[in-house]
Design a protein around this motif. Structure first.
Motif, mmCIF file in Angstrom:
data_model
loop_
_atom_site.group_PDB
_atom_site.id
_atom_site.type_symbol
_atom_site.label_atom_id
_atom_site.label_comp_id
_atom_site.label_asym_id
_atom_site.label_seq_id
_atom_site.Cartn_x
_atom_site.Cartn_y
_atom_site.Cartn_z
ATOM 1 N N THR A 224 -13.126 76.916 18.129
ATOM 2 C CA THR A 224 -12.232 77.690 18.983
ATOM 3 C C THR A 224 -12.780 77.825 20.388
ATOM 4 O O THR A 224 -12.039 77.714 21.372
ATOM 5 N N PHE A 225 -14.080 78.067 20.499
ATOM 6 C CA PHE A 225 -14.693 78.229 21.824
ATOM 7 C C PHE A 225 -14.509 76.967 22.663
ATOM 8 O O PHE A 225 -14.103 77.034 23.823
ATOM 9 N N GLY A 226 -14.807 75.813 22.077
ATOM 10 C CA GLY A 226 -14.650 74.562 22.812
ATOM 11 C C GLY A 226 -13.207 74.293 23.172
ATOM 12 O O GLY A 226 -12.913 73.767 24.255
ATOM 13 N N HIS A 229 -12.333 76.551 26.115
ATOM 14 C CA HIS A 229 -13.049 76.088 27.302
ATOM 15 C C HIS A 229 -12.387 74.847 27.900
ATOM 16 O O HIS A 229 -12.146 74.770 29.106
ATOM 17 N N ASP A 230 -12.094 73.871 27.058
ATOM 18 C CA ASP A 230 -11.474 72.643 27.552
ATOM 19 C C ASP A 230 -10.087 72.909 28.125
ATOM 20 O O ASP A 230 -9.707 72.347 29.153
ATOM 21 N N THR A 231 -9.314 73.784 27.469
ATOM 22 C CA THR A 231 -7.967 74.075 27.952
ATOM 23 C C THR A 231 -8.009 74.792 29.293
ATOM 24 O O THR A 231 -7.268 74.439 30.224
ATOM 25 N N SER A 337 -13.055 92.917 21.647
ATOM 26 C CA SER A 337 -13.745 91.634 21.479
ATOM 27 C C SER A 337 -13.947 90.951 22.825
ATOM 28 O O SER A 337 -15.032 90.422 23.118
ATOM 29 N N GLY A 338 -12.914 90.962 23.664
ATOM 30 C CA GLY A 338 -13.030 90.347 24.981
ATOM 31 C C GLY A 338 -14.065 91.039 25.845
ATOM 32 O O GLY A 338 -14.853 90.384 26.546
ATOM 33 N N ALA A 339 -14.088 92.382 25.802
ATOM 34 C CA ALA A 339 -15.063 93.123 26.606
ATOM 35 C C ALA A 339 -16.489 92.826 26.151
ATOM 36 O O ALA A 339 -17.402 92.665 26.967
ATOM 37 N N SER A 340 -16.679 92.742 24.839
ATOM 38 C CA SER A 340 -18.000 92.412 24.319
ATOM 39 C C SER A 340 -18.426 91.012 24.753
ATOM 40 O O SER A 340 -19.581 90.795 25.144
ATOM 41 N N ALA A 341 -17.494 90.064 24.717
ATOM 42 C CA ALA A 341 -17.813 88.693 25.115
ATOM 43 C C ALA A 341 -18.176 88.621 26.602
ATOM 44 O O ALA A 341 -19.080 87.879 26.996
ATOM 45 N N ILE A 342 -17.486 89.383 27.425
ATOM 46 C CA ILE A 342 -17.800 89.395 28.860
ATOM 47 C C ILE A 342 -19.206 89.937 29.092
ATOM 48 O O ILE A 342 -19.995 89.379 29.868
ATOM 49 N N GLY A 343 -19.529 91.045 28.424
ATOM 50 C CA GLY A 343 -20.864 91.613 28.584
ATOM 51 C C GLY A 343 -21.958 90.660 28.139
ATOM 52 O O GLY A 343 -22.975 90.482 28.831
ATOM 53 N N VAL A 344 -21.758 90.026 26.990
ATOM 54 C CA VAL A 344 -22.752 89.066 26.487
ATOM 55 C C VAL A 344 -22.846 87.865 27.414
ATOM 56 O O VAL A 344 -23.944 87.351 27.693
ATOM 57 N N GLY A 345 -21.705 87.398 27.934
ATOM 58 C CA GLY A 345 -21.716 86.251 28.838
ATOM 59 C C GLY A 345 -22.485 86.518 30.117
ATOM 60 O O GLY A 345 -23.230 85.651 30.607
ATOM 61 N N LEU A 346 -22.334 87.715 30.674
ATOM 62 C CA LEU A 346 -23.079 88.065 31.888
ATOM 63 C C LEU A 346 -24.577 88.108 31.617
ATOM 64 O O LEU A 346 -25.382 87.622 32.421
ATOM 65 N N ALA A 399 -5.879 85.906 18.164
ATOM 66 C CA ALA A 399 -6.054 86.515 19.485
ATOM 67 C C ALA A 399 -7.490 86.970 19.692
ATOM 68 O O ALA A 399 -8.044 86.852 20.795
ATOM 69 N N VAL A 400 -8.114 87.489 18.642
ATOM 70 C CA VAL A 400 -9.518 87.900 18.743
ATOM 71 C C VAL A 400 -10.415 86.694 19.024
ATOM 72 O O VAL A 400 -11.315 86.748 19.877
ATOM 73 N N ALA A 401 -10.179 85.599 18.312
ATOM 74 C CA ALA A 401 -10.980 84.390 18.533
ATOM 75 C C ALA A 401 -10.830 83.877 19.961
ATOM 76 O O ALA A 401 -11.811 83.496 20.618
ATOM 77 N N VAL A 402 -9.598 83.875 20.467
ATOM 78 C CA VAL A 402 -9.359 83.428 21.840
ATOM 79 C C VAL A 402 -9.989 84.399 22.838
ATOM 80 O O VAL A 402 -10.557 83.985 23.863
ATOM 81 N N ALA A 403 -9.906 85.707 22.556
ATOM 82 C CA ALA A 403 -10.490 86.701 23.462
ATOM 83 C C ALA A 403 -12.000 86.538 23.563
ATOM 84 O O ALA A 403 -12.586 86.694 24.652
ATOM 85 N N LEU A 404 -12.648 86.240 22.442
ATOM 86 C CA LEU A 404 -14.099 86.025 22.477
ATOM 87 C C LEU A 404 -14.452 84.847 23.375
ATOM 88 O O LEU A 404 -15.367 84.925 24.209
#
Length: 448
Positions: A224-226, A229-231, A337-346, A399-404
């Motif tokens: 899902t991540f890839g 990202h590609d899209t 989930s999206g907020a957690s992913a943003i924090g981890v990404g930073l 939606a959770v998978a996409v948000a991550l």
């Protein structure tokens, strides 16, 4: 009559071009097959050919085909090479090593033959850990997931055993070239079977948690991540193909779980999920520990470099904490989930430079504990009971998978736009680079 010296020169130039193109494509193939996105592989090919003096090279990737074309500025003749990426699997050790080799080639291009030997050494190197330890890693993912969703000791042990056999059986099917869909059908069916055994051993246990743990383990390697990202990077064909692959894997998983659950229902075992099973901050110590166990297991399974293990463990706990904090504040599953992913990404943008590991490796590994296995299973059971709300649950899981994925990619885009790399790269590529070493500064340099 032509000058023989000129002919020899043209031949040498063409031979050099072909050798550089071949080296470049092999490097791109390795990182793409190991988990990198199409944008990273494309950027790597264009940067490497520039480093070796080939200007005007065009690179393109369409899911399984890598194409590289160079036009001679003097003769306007084109040389095109293509490779078929026949097999892809997450191997972050190989991805990191190849990324480091690309760094060396961009900084100081070595002889093409020597570079080929260096790449061959990476490809043929022994795995970081033996196959048994990688299988035990997947078992740790299942055991940690069982604790994360409220399972007791018996459920934990059952999830460990179930995921061990799932990986063993699916690996055997893969070696016999069984289609990916049927591999996941078999893998998904094992969870309910082990759950039935748990119900016989301990009637007070919740056997459904075993199934959820196996779902989380099987979803951990989904692309899902890839795909996202590609899209988002403009590689719509590759992104769509990866999305279809993710849907195929999920469909096989759902089919296996549903089929086994319906079969067991005829023998009196009805799998149910407690609707009140919602993690809270009161369970924080156990949840953070379970998250770290999941990250360690996934890191062993996909061969995360040893130097990055402490980072992914810390960020795995951070991801769970941010998710629980946001969920407790009423942000909902998707936005939390999206907020957690943003924090981890930073945080991963900084950590990647400390441990010299691509951000992709750190981010994906750290976010595995947030895989929406519980939501997916609840939706599946609702649909099996004829409840239309099950469709909403399945859409929520997607939606959770996409948000991550989208949250993590957004954080990397912000970091690279503000802190680097060079602005000319941002004009040529839409999204951020995740699997390559970027120059997080505006000063001139040779890195991508």
């Amino acid at each position: 009559m032509s000058d023989p010296t000129t002919s020899i020169g043209v031949f040498d130039n063409a031979a050099y071009t072909r050798s550089v193109l071949d080296l470049t494509m092999r490097l791109a193939e390795v990182i793409f097959a190991a988990g990198a996105g199409a944008e990273d592989a494309t950027a790597a090919m264009e940067a490497i050919t520039r480093a070796y003096g080939l200007k005007g090279t065009e690179a393109n990737i369409t899911h399984t085909i890598i194409t590289l074309t160079h036009e001679d500025p003097g003769t306007h003749e084109s040389i095109t090479r293509s490779r078929n990426v026949k097999y892809r699997s997450l191997n972050y050790g190989k991805l990191t090593a190849t990324s480091e080799l690309i760094v060396d080639l961009l900084e100081t291009p070595m002889d093409v033959a020597d570079a080929r030997k260096a790449l061959a050494t990476i490809v043929s190197a022994k795995p970081q850990v033996p196959a048994l330890y990688r299988r035990l890693g997947w078992s740790l993912v299942g055991a940690g997931a069982a604790v994360l969703i409220g399972g007791g000791p018996i459920v934990l042990a059952a999830a460990f055993v179930a995921t061990f056999f799932i990986d063993m059986i699916t690996t055997a099917l893969d070696r016999r070239q069984a289609p990916l869909f049927y591999q996941n059908v078999v893998g998904g069916a094992i969870g309910p079977i082990v759950a039935a055994i748990v119900a016989l051993i301990d009637p007070t246990a919740n056997p459904s948690l075993v199934v959820i743990a196996t779902i989380i383990m099987l979803l951990a390697g989904v692309t899902t991540f890839g795909a996202v990202h590609d899209t988002l990077s403009g590689f719509y064909l590759t992104g769509t193909a990866r999305l279809m692959e993710a849907l195929l894997i999920t469909g096989g998983l759902v089919t296996g779980v549903a089929g086994a659950s319906l079969l067991l229902a005829r023998f009196g075992l009805q799998l149910r999920v407690d609707a009140t099973l919602t993690p809270t901050l009161a369970d924080l110590p156990a949840l953070l520990t379970a998250s770290v166990v999941i990250v360690i297991g996934f890191g062993l399974a996909v061969q995360v470099p040893w130097r990055a293990f402490w980072v992914v463990c810390v960020l795995g706990a951070v991801a769970e904490f941010l998710y629980l904090a946001a969920a407790s504040s009423g942000f909902g599953l998707v936005w939390s989930s999206g907020a957690s992913a943003i924090g981890v990404g930073l945080a991963a943008a900084v950590a990647a430079r400390i441990v010299r590991t691509p951000p992709l490796v750190i981010i994906v590994t750290s976010l595995v504990p947030l895989v929406p296995g519980l939501i997916l299973f609840r939706g599946l059971l609702q649909l099996s009971d004829g409840d239309i709300n099950g469709l909403l649950s399945l859409l929520t899981a997607g939606a959770v998978a996409v948000a991550l994925a989208a949250g993590a990619i957004l954080s990397q885009y912000v970091v690279q736009f503000v802190w680097g790399p060079a602005r000319r790269l941002q004009r040529r590529f839409v999204g951020p680079l995740m699997a390559l070493p970027v120059r997080l500064s505006r000063s001139p340099g040779k890195r991508i």
